[in-house]
Design a protein around this motif. Structure first.
Motif, PDB file in Angstrom:
ATOM      1  N   LEU A 151       1.094  -1.205  -0.131  1.00 19.43           N
ATOM      2  CA  LEU A 151      -0.099   0.324   0.399  1.00 19.43           C
ATOM      3  C   LEU A 151       0.338   1.567  -0.540  1.00 19.43           C
ATOM      4  O   LEU A 151       0.722   1.630  -1.136  1.00 19.43           O
ATOM      5  CB  LEU A 151      -0.739  -0.221   1.208  1.00 19.43           C
ATOM      6  N   SER A 155      -7.677   1.339  -1.767  1.00 19.35           N
ATOM      7  CA  SER A 155      -7.155  -0.099  -1.189  1.00 19.35           C
ATOM      8  C   SER A 155      -7.109   0.039   0.260  1.00 19.35           C
ATOM      9  O   SER A 155      -7.505  -0.685   1.256  1.00 19.35           O
ATOM     10  CB  SER A 155      -5.277  -0.049  -1.876  1.00 19.35           C
ATOM     11  N   TYR A 192      -7.766  -8.807  -1.529  1.00 21.46           N
ATOM     12  CA  TYR A 192      -6.969  -7.391  -1.935  1.00 21.46           C
ATOM     13  C   TYR A 192      -5.823  -7.065  -2.354  1.00 21.46           C
ATOM     14  O   TYR A 192      -5.457  -6.421  -3.130  1.00 21.46           O
ATOM     15  CB  TYR A 192      -6.508  -7.135   0.249  1.00 21.46           C
ATOM     16  N   HIS A 221      -5.568  -4.669  -5.310  1.00 27.77           N
ATOM     17  CA  HIS A 221      -4.452  -3.897  -5.379  1.00 27.77           C
ATOM     18  C   HIS A 221      -3.770  -4.133  -6.482  1.00 27.77           C
ATOM     19  O   HIS A 221      -3.496  -3.060  -7.168  1.00 27.77           O
ATOM     20  CB  HIS A 221      -3.577  -4.185  -3.722  1.00 27.77           C
TER      21      HIS A 221
END
Ligand code: RET
Length: 347
Positions: free
Chosen positions: A117, A193, A237, A241
């Motif tokens: 991230l 995200s 996830y 992403h």
């Protein structure tokens, strides 16, 4: 073929433990982790070398998770801890399975998830290091709390929750702001995200409170709760992403080491005392490029190339005129211009 994991590895020194049905579920989660891992491994070969960091982090996460689920499905990787409260007909003080394998998994995977991230946010390195530190505080206090038999376990839990608050604050504040500086695409990808991650991470301490903490739910239910969360926080996830990042030109992040990609075209290059690199191509006329990835707050970046993760191009536009000044301060050595053909050979 039947599942005989609990016969091969019978529960040792624990009265509250998973059953064959719990183990069946864990094998299913293991299969999903492994399958997704293999898919991302194949995908990452289609990305130019030097731009694979997000895929490689996803591979680290999914490989670790697959091994952790293999361990738990096999009824291995736990220890018995006397419960503070009774449940399921068991009095307080009987031994419940506490899965340290889960915490070893999280020690590797949660920093990797956060890196996926924040490496796409341009957050300064010092903030990234602090973020990883508090993430480790959260996981390790969770492990110690789970292993403690007395009510002092909740003290460790409180430290873990405080660390999670710091993580939420950093993601929602400085990291989001920083992603905004990189551009609208980066801000959008980061915000969605980070929102998904923050929501999912809220549910983990709830599961801990009900399982490792207060012994309200059975070990099988614990596996279903954490299993669903892990499926959402890892395969779902990471794939979401990666797809969001695939629409962006990742060279803006300056995450490429540049060693393999540039030397293949330009040959060895020296760094003089001024800190300026000399490349053996015309690209040197491009001047200096902005340090977007290091937290510069005012620069804009110009880069060209296919906006596609599968693409072979996507590097700094090293043509005269497309230059950006690093406005962070004079102590920052200018970044080297990148030869515009550099990544064309990097696969
Ligand atoms: C613990 C207990 C201590 C307090 C807090 C916790 C939070 C854990 C989290 C774990 C996330 C794990 C993920 C794994 C997927 O790979 C350790 C349960 C706050 C947020 C995302």
């Amino acid at each position: 073929m039947g599942n005989n994991a609990l016969q091969a590895n019978p529960p040792v020194d624990v009265q509250q433990h998973i059953t064959v049905r719990g183990s069946d579920w864990l094998w299913a989660v293991f299969a999903v982790m492994l399958f997704t891992d293999l898919c991302v491994m194949a995908w990452h070969f289609m990305v130019p070398r030097g731009q694979r960091v997000f895929h490689q982090l996803a591979i680290i996460i999914l490989t670790t998770a697959a091994i952790a689920y293999f361990s738990m499905a096999s009824n291995l990787g736990y220890t018995g801890v006397a419960t503070e409260f009774g449940s399921e007909g068991f009095p307080a003080g009987v031994n419940r399975q506490i899965w340290y394998a889960r915490y070893i998994d999280w020690t590797i995977t949660t920093p990797a998830l956060l890196l996926m991230l924040v490496l796409a946010s341009g957050l300064p390195l010092s903030d990234i290091i602090t973020l990883i530190f508090f993430d480790l505080v959260m996981i390790i206090t969770g492990l110690i709390g789970a292993l403690v038999e007395s009510s002092y376990k909740w003290g460790f839990y409180a430290f873990g929750c405080a660390a999670l608050f710091y993580i939420w604050w950093l993601l929602g504040g400085p990291a989001r702001q920083s992603a905004g500086v990189l551009g609208a695409g980066y801000r959008r990808a980061f915000t969605s995200s980070a929102a998904l991650l923050s929501f999912l991470w809220l549910l983990y301490p709830i599961a801990w409170g009900l399982a490792d903490g207060a012994n309200v739910i059975s070990p099988d239910s614990e596996m279903i709760f954490y299993g669903i969360l892990d499926l959402l926080a890892k395969p779902v996830y990471t794939i979401l992403h990666l797809f969001m990042l695939s629409r962006l030109d990742l060279t803006a992040l300056q995450l490429s080491s540049g060693k393999f990609t540039t030397s293949a075209v330009t040959g060895p290059h020296d760094v003089e005392k001024t800190g300026r690199h000399h490349y053996g191509t015309d690209a040197a006329v491009a001047g200096t490029a902005g340090a977007v990835g290091t937290g510069a707050t005012t620069g804009t970046t110009h880069h060209t190339g296919k906006k596609n993760f599968f693409g072979r191009k996507g590097q700094y536009d090293a043509t005269p005129g497309n230059t950006t000044n690093n406005t962070v301060g004079t102590h920052d050595a200018p970044n080297p211009p990148r030869p515009s053909e550099a990544t064309a050979v990097s696969h």
